[in-house]
Design a protein around this motif. Structure first.
Motif, PDB file in Angstrom:
ATOM      1  N   VAL A   1      20.045 -28.066  21.579  1.00 52.85           N
ATOM      2  CA  VAL A   1      20.092 -28.181  19.827  1.00 52.85           C
ATOM      3  C   VAL A   1      18.439 -27.899  19.559  1.00 52.85           C
ATOM      4  O   VAL A   1      18.419 -27.090  18.578  1.00 52.85           O
ATOM      5  CB  VAL A   1      20.346 -29.633  19.679  1.00 52.85           C
ATOM      6  CG1 VAL A   1      19.972 -29.852  17.981  1.00 52.85           C
ATOM      7  CG2 VAL A   1      21.710 -29.715  19.697  1.00 52.85           C
ATOM      8  N   ASP A   2      17.541 -28.365  20.281  1.00 49.54           N
ATOM      9  CA  ASP A   2      16.239 -27.896  20.044  1.00 49.54           C
ATOM     10  C   ASP A   2      15.964 -26.239  20.044  1.00 49.54           C
ATOM     11  O   ASP A   2      15.279 -25.810  19.314  1.00 49.54           O
ATOM     12  CB  ASP A   2      15.152 -28.466  20.919  1.00 49.54           C
ATOM     13  CG  ASP A   2      15.054 -29.907  20.797  1.00 49.54           C
ATOM     14  OD1 ASP A   2      15.402 -30.371  19.406  1.00 49.54           O
ATOM     15  OD2 ASP A   2      14.571 -30.872  21.707  1.00 49.54           O
ATOM     16  N   ARG A   3      16.350 -25.839  21.103  1.00 46.39           N
ATOM     17  CA  ARG A   3      16.239 -24.310  21.232  1.00 46.39           C
ATOM     18  C   ARG A   3      17.201 -23.576  20.190  1.00 46.39           C
ATOM     19  O   ARG A   3      16.524 -22.616  19.353  1.00 46.39           O
ATOM     20  CB  ARG A   3      16.953 -23.918  22.478  1.00 46.39           C
ATOM     21  CG  ARG A   3      16.824 -22.329  22.859  1.00 46.39           C
ATOM     22  CD  ARG A   3      15.458 -21.969  22.645  1.00 46.39           C
ATOM     23  NE  ARG A   3      15.469 -20.487  22.879  1.00 46.39           N
ATOM     24  CZ  ARG A   3      14.491 -19.663  22.545  1.00 46.39           C
ATOM     25  NH1 ARG A   3      13.249 -20.294  22.268  1.00 46.39           N
ATOM     26  NH2 ARG A   3      14.409 -18.528  22.893  1.00 46.39           N
ATOM     27  N   LEU A   4      18.432 -24.261  19.589  1.00 43.21           N
ATOM     28  CA  LEU A   4      19.231 -23.502  18.454  1.00 43.21           C
ATOM     29  C   LEU A   4      18.099 -23.536  17.147  1.00 43.21           C
ATOM     30  O   LEU A   4      18.170 -22.704  16.580  1.00 43.21           O
ATOM     31  CB  LEU A   4      20.166 -24.170  18.291  1.00 43.21           C
ATOM     32  CG  LEU A   4      21.430 -23.646  19.509  1.00 43.21           C
ATOM     33  CD1 LEU A   4      22.806 -24.495  19.160  1.00 43.21           C
ATOM     34  CD2 LEU A   4      21.642 -22.428  19.524  1.00 43.21           C
ATOM     35  N   ALA A   5      17.477 -24.705  16.954  1.00 40.92           N
ATOM     36  CA  ALA A   5      16.587 -24.815  15.777  1.00 40.92           C
ATOM     37  C   ALA A   5      15.355 -23.978  15.621  1.00 40.92           C
ATOM     38  O   ALA A   5      15.265 -23.480  14.825  1.00 40.92           O
ATOM     39  CB  ALA A   5      15.867 -26.436  15.868  1.00 40.92           C
ATOM     40  N   ASP A   6      14.929 -23.533  17.136  1.00 38.70           N
ATOM     41  CA  ASP A   6      13.754 -22.788  17.122  1.00 38.70           C
ATOM     42  C   ASP A   6      14.470 -21.511  16.793  1.00 38.70           C
ATOM     43  O   ASP A   6      13.607 -20.611  15.777  1.00 38.70           O
ATOM     44  CB  ASP A   6      13.251 -22.514  18.555  1.00 38.70           C
ATOM     45  CG  ASP A   6      12.625 -23.978  18.916  1.00 38.70           C
ATOM     46  OD1 ASP A   6      12.194 -24.613  17.993  1.00 38.70           O
ATOM     47  OD2 ASP A   6      12.316 -24.159  20.239  1.00 38.70           O
ATOM     48  N   ILE A   7      15.603 -21.121  17.193  1.00 41.22           N
ATOM     49  CA  ILE A   7      15.993 -19.630  16.887  1.00 41.22           C
ATOM     50  C   ILE A   7      16.124 -19.546  15.369  1.00 41.22           C
ATOM     51  O   ILE A   7      16.017 -18.578  14.778  1.00 41.22           O
ATOM     52  CB  ILE A   7      17.678 -19.547  17.576  1.00 41.22           C
ATOM     53  CG1 ILE A   7      17.253 -19.322  18.930  1.00 41.22           C
ATOM     54  CG2 ILE A   7      18.182 -18.148  17.021  1.00 41.22           C
ATOM     55  CD1 ILE A   7      18.525 -19.547  19.769  1.00 41.22           C
ATOM     56  N   LEU A   8      16.953 -20.736  14.675  1.00 41.71           N
ATOM     57  CA  LEU A   8      17.052 -20.618  13.193  1.00 41.71           C
ATOM     58  C   LEU A   8      15.799 -20.471  12.448  1.00 41.71           C
ATOM     59  O   LEU A   8      15.465 -19.719  11.220  1.00 41.71           O
ATOM     60  CB  LEU A   8      17.661 -22.031  12.812  1.00 41.71           C
ATOM     61  CG  LEU A   8      19.289 -21.711  13.308  1.00 41.71           C
ATOM     62  CD1 LEU A   8      19.819 -23.262  12.583  1.00 41.71           C
ATOM     63  CD2 LEU A   8      19.968 -20.743  12.406  1.00 41.71           C
ATOM     64  N   GLU A   9      14.661 -21.258  13.029  1.00 39.87           N
ATOM     65  CA  GLU A   9      13.316 -21.133  12.378  1.00 39.87           C
ATOM     66  C   GLU A   9      12.611 -19.815  12.390  1.00 39.87           C
ATOM     67  O   GLU A   9      12.304 -19.090  11.388  1.00 39.87           O
ATOM     68  CB  GLU A   9      12.415 -22.261  12.904  1.00 39.87           C
ATOM     69  CG  GLU A   9      12.640 -23.645  12.683  1.00 39.87           C
ATOM     70  CD  GLU A   9      11.699 -24.569  13.441  1.00 39.87           C
ATOM     71  OE1 GLU A   9      10.880 -23.927  14.303  1.00 39.87           O
ATOM     72  OE2 GLU A   9      12.103 -25.877  13.493  1.00 39.87           O
ATOM     73  N   ARG A  10      13.003 -19.153  13.629  1.00 36.18           N
ATOM     74  CA  ARG A  10      12.545 -17.857  13.632  1.00 36.18           C
ATOM     75  C   ARG A  10      13.137 -16.799  12.755  1.00 36.18           C
ATOM     76  O   ARG A  10      12.641 -15.942  11.935  1.00 36.18           O
ATOM     77  CB  ARG A  10      12.694 -17.324  14.972  1.00 36.18           C
ATOM     78  CG  ARG A  10      12.142 -15.754  15.266  1.00 36.18           C
ATOM     79  CD  ARG A  10      12.195 -15.451  16.686  1.00 36.18           C
ATOM     80  NE  ARG A  10      13.357 -15.613  17.477  1.00 36.18           N
ATOM     81  CZ  ARG A  10      14.521 -14.740  17.288  1.00 36.18           C
ATOM     82  NH1 ARG A  10      14.380 -13.441  16.859  1.00 36.18           N
ATOM     83  NH2 ARG A  10      15.679 -14.936  17.985  1.00 36.18           N
ATOM     84  N   ALA A  11      14.682 -17.095  12.554  1.00 35.94           N
ATOM     85  CA  ALA A  11      15.530 -16.199  11.844  1.00 35.94           C
ATOM     86  C   ALA A  11      15.199 -16.460  10.284  1.00 35.94           C
ATOM     87  O   ALA A  11      15.108 -15.281   9.590  1.00 35.94           O
ATOM     88  CB  ALA A  11      16.989 -16.389  11.968  1.00 35.94           C
TER      89      ALA A  11
END
Length: 324
Positions: free
Chosen positions: A140-150
């Protein structure tokens, strides 16, 4: 490939001898397993390992189920997330007694970072359920990082679309084709992450039911609730990001239409401006023997001046009305 982990001083440690340390193994990670490796795990735990085709089925009953005393949960996770076209593939988590088995055919980043952290720091991951919660939290932390970058990339695209252009050269240099490509890539990324979050949301709900049935510790149940709330908030954020990307797509198409209309307007105004001079030139270009200005000394300058004036007057009128 099978990578097995045992608990050593409240930390995870990779063991090379699954047969010797079989009783101590708390996590077995199957990465692109062969038939022989699947058979070995099935013989060791007494449960059936789902095939890749079974993992890719989209029915809830095929992704979240109980069989042979084991709890099987499948979620779609992204890999190669450094690019805008991540590799999406299902990952199965199986709780069999006190052990966790993961089956995957790609390598999400959390499967690299979480074991390294659990080997160096005492994270409290000493059983299959706690390892599963820790691994899901890392995902979930990794998915949050992806959304922040997007989200940052979408803000950059938004500025490129709506930023005021001070010079004509900067307007010409605005490449709408590249903007449309960028918007399309971000929409694909946001949709992929949202699909992953939806599958994780269903997994968290099923895991909460499993925790209640198996009477997991209060701390584990609390972490599952927190995980479920985090997944839900990220899913809402992914939905918001998709809506914003759709708005940017509509805005870009609108900008393209405006620029096309401006070009057509220029040609239309130019045609109207040159229409009166063309009329004057056509009149004096007619082949008749008797034309009053034909023998006139100032006939030619008069015709030229009339054409210039007939072109300037429409141009001045259009400028005054703000059409140019």
């Amino acid at each position: 490939m099978i990578k097995a982990f045992v608990v050593d001083n409240d930390r995870l440690r990779v063991t090379d001898d699954l047969a010797a340390d079989g009783d101590r193994v708390v996590w077995a990670d199957l990465f692109n397993p062969t038939k022989e490796e699947e058979a070995a795990i099935e013989s060791w735990l007494g449960i059936a390992i789902p095939t890749r085709e079974e993992m890719e089925e989209i029915e809830i009953s095929s992704r979240l189920y109980v069989e042979d005393g084991g709890y099987f949960m499948t979620a779609v996770l992204p890999a190669q997330t450094e690019v805008d076209d991540p590799l999406m593939s299902p990952v199965t988590f199986a709780l069999a007694g006190n052990r966790l088995i993961t089956i995957r055919y790609h390598e999400p980043k959390a499967f690299k970072t979480f074991p390294l952290r659990a080997e160096k720091v005492a994270t409290g991951c000493t059983s299959g359920d706690t390892i599963l919660i820790g691994l899901l939290e890392a995902i979930v932390d990794r998915l949050a990082d992806i959304l922040e970058r997007a989200g940052r990339d979408v803000e950059t695209i938004s500025r490129d679309i709506f930023e005021a252009r001070s010079t004509k050269a900067s307007k010409r240099n605005r490449d709408f084709q590249e903007l449309l490509k960028g918007i399309g890539r971000k929409e694909d990324l946001a949709s992929s992450v949202r699909d992953s979050l939806i599958s994780l949301q269903r997994l968290a709900g099923f895991l909460a039911h499993v925790a209640a049935q198996t009477k997991m510790s209060k701390d584990v149940r609390a972490r599952i609730k927190t995980l479920s709330r985090d997944v839900l908030s990220l899913a809402d954020h992914a939905t918001f990001l998709s809506q914003k990307i759709s708005f940017l797509l509509d805005a870009t198409l609108g900008m393209i239409s405006i620029e096309q209309n401006a070009i057509i307007k220029i040609f239309s105004v130019a045609a109207v401006i040159f229409l009166p001079p063309t009329l004057v030139a056509s009149i004096y270009g007619m082949n008749f023997d008797i034309i009053p200005e034909l023998k006139w000394e100032f006939g030619y300058p008069f015709a030229i001046g009339l054409m210039v004036v007939s072109a300037i007057l429409p141009f001045w009128y259009f400028r005054r009305r703000g059409w140019l």
